[in-house]
Scaffold this motif. Sequence first.
Motif, short mmCIF file in Angstrom:
data_model
loop_
_atom_site.label_atom_id
_atom_site.label_comp_id
_atom_site.label_asym_id
_atom_site.label_seq_id
_atom_site.Cartn_x
_atom_site.Cartn_y
_atom_site.Cartn_z
N PHE A 117 0.74 -1.06 -0.16
CA PHE A 117 0.00 0.05 0.05
C PHE A 117 0.83 1.18 -0.26
O PHE A 117 0.29 2.43 -0.24
CB PHE A 117 -0.82 -0.08 1.04
N ARG A 118 2.22 0.94 0.41
CA ARG A 118 2.89 2.30 0.30
C ARG A 118 4.28 1.87 -0.34
O ARG A 118 5.35 1.78 0.00
CB ARG A 118 3.30 2.62 1.68
N PRO A 119 4.19 1.93 -1.67
CA PRO A 119 5.25 1.30 -2.50
C PRO A 119 6.68 2.03 -2.36
O PRO A 119 6.32 3.38 -2.20
CB PRO A 119 4.75 1.58 -4.16
N GLY A 120 7.57 1.45 -2.25
CA GLY A 120 9.03 2.29 -1.82
C GLY A 120 9.35 2.79 -0.51
O GLY A 120 10.05 2.96 -0.51
N PHE A 121 8.33 2.50 0.37
CA PHE A 121 8.39 2.90 1.66
C PHE A 121 9.41 2.28 2.37
O PHE A 121 10.25 2.76 3.13
CB PHE A 121 7.16 2.41 2.52
N PHE A 122 9.54 0.91 2.33
CA PHE A 122 10.87 0.04 2.85
C PHE A 122 12.30 0.58 2.25
O PHE A 122 13.30 0.42 3.14
CB PHE A 122 10.44 -1.28 3.10
N ILE A 123 12.23 0.89 0.84
CA ILE A 123 13.36 1.21 0.53
C ILE A 123 13.90 2.48 1.18
O ILE A 123 14.94 2.77 1.66
CB ILE A 123 13.30 1.56 -1.05
N GLY A 124 13.12 3.50 1.24
CA GLY A 124 13.17 4.85 2.25
C GLY A 124 13.64 4.36 3.55
O GLY A 124 14.62 5.17 3.97
N VAL A 125 13.01 3.67 4.07
CA VAL A 125 13.46 3.19 5.67
C VAL A 125 14.70 2.53 5.92
O VAL A 125 15.40 2.97 6.64
CB VAL A 125 12.15 2.41 6.05
N CYS A 126 15.09 1.59 4.86
CA CYS A 126 16.23 0.92 5.13
C CYS A 126 17.39 1.83 4.68
O CYS A 126 18.59 1.91 5.18
CB CYS A 126 16.31 -0.34 4.13
N THR A 127 17.23 2.68 3.63
CA THR A 127 18.23 3.60 3.13
C THR A 127 18.52 4.63 4.36
O THR A 127 19.73 4.86 4.72
CB THR A 127 17.77 4.40 1.80
#
Length: 288
Positions: A117-127
């Motif tokens: 539901f929030r595409p790319g969210f975890f890329i931003g979090v992990c980065t």
Amino acid sequence: MQLVHTVEDLRAALRPFNSPVFVPTMGNLHDGHLALVRTGKPLGDVTVSSIFVNRLQFAPHEDFDTYPRTLQADCTRLEQAGCDIVFAPPEKELYPEPQVYKVQPPSDLADILEGHFRPGFFIGVCTVVMKLFQCVFSEAKGPRYALFGKKDYQQQMVIRRMVQQYAMPIQIIAGETQRAADGLALSSRNGYLSETERAEAVQLSLALRALARDALAAAGALPEKREALEALAMRALAVRGWQPDYLTVRRRHDLQPPSAQDAVTAQSLVVLGAARLGSTRLIDNFEI
């Protein structure tokens, strides 16, 4: 307590210490954040909290620009909780140039539920977490600890696996979800709720508890009944005016649906939910 705004000043402040304890936040703190600080403080010789609203984990239509920035109040609360250093960098300090190197978590964990539901969210979090870890732990000589709340259940799992995959010498500790007296999970976004919405907001946790009871009652038939039980839980919220994204029963260890081959026990499951009430999106979970 010391407040620093640059990576250089943070590392200088940490240099005399061996074993940092780190609580990353986006500010607008509540008692859940402070509980993490208090839990972590006995583990090391210096306690650090970051306050940084990370643009990379917000979609264009989300609330990056309106997310509350309450640095002075946050620092007061952190000092009272025993925090030693607050790292509050401006955006240009963490991202002096466009962040083109990003951490890509595996799709089987990061593209489901919140990631769907929030595409790319975890890329931003992990980065941003990877970068913050480099800032906080680069001078450490002893054990390193980072604390994340279980309310963001999927997030702490993604970060824990990132640390394992990169062989980072950091121990991830998950703090229990802190709740208001009526059971609502504490969240920085609860402040968006109107008085009427705040009274209604507890229904998300109640719906998840009901789903957990139904999942336990289903016992060995849960894999076959799961989708029907989830649909029932979502309808219960929808008729009250909510817009649910998901209410679901998953395996704790990988957040995948339990299969007929699983030895399904209460200890192996978690219920998770996300739903919008008015303009506010709330999440919650319970380990069954």
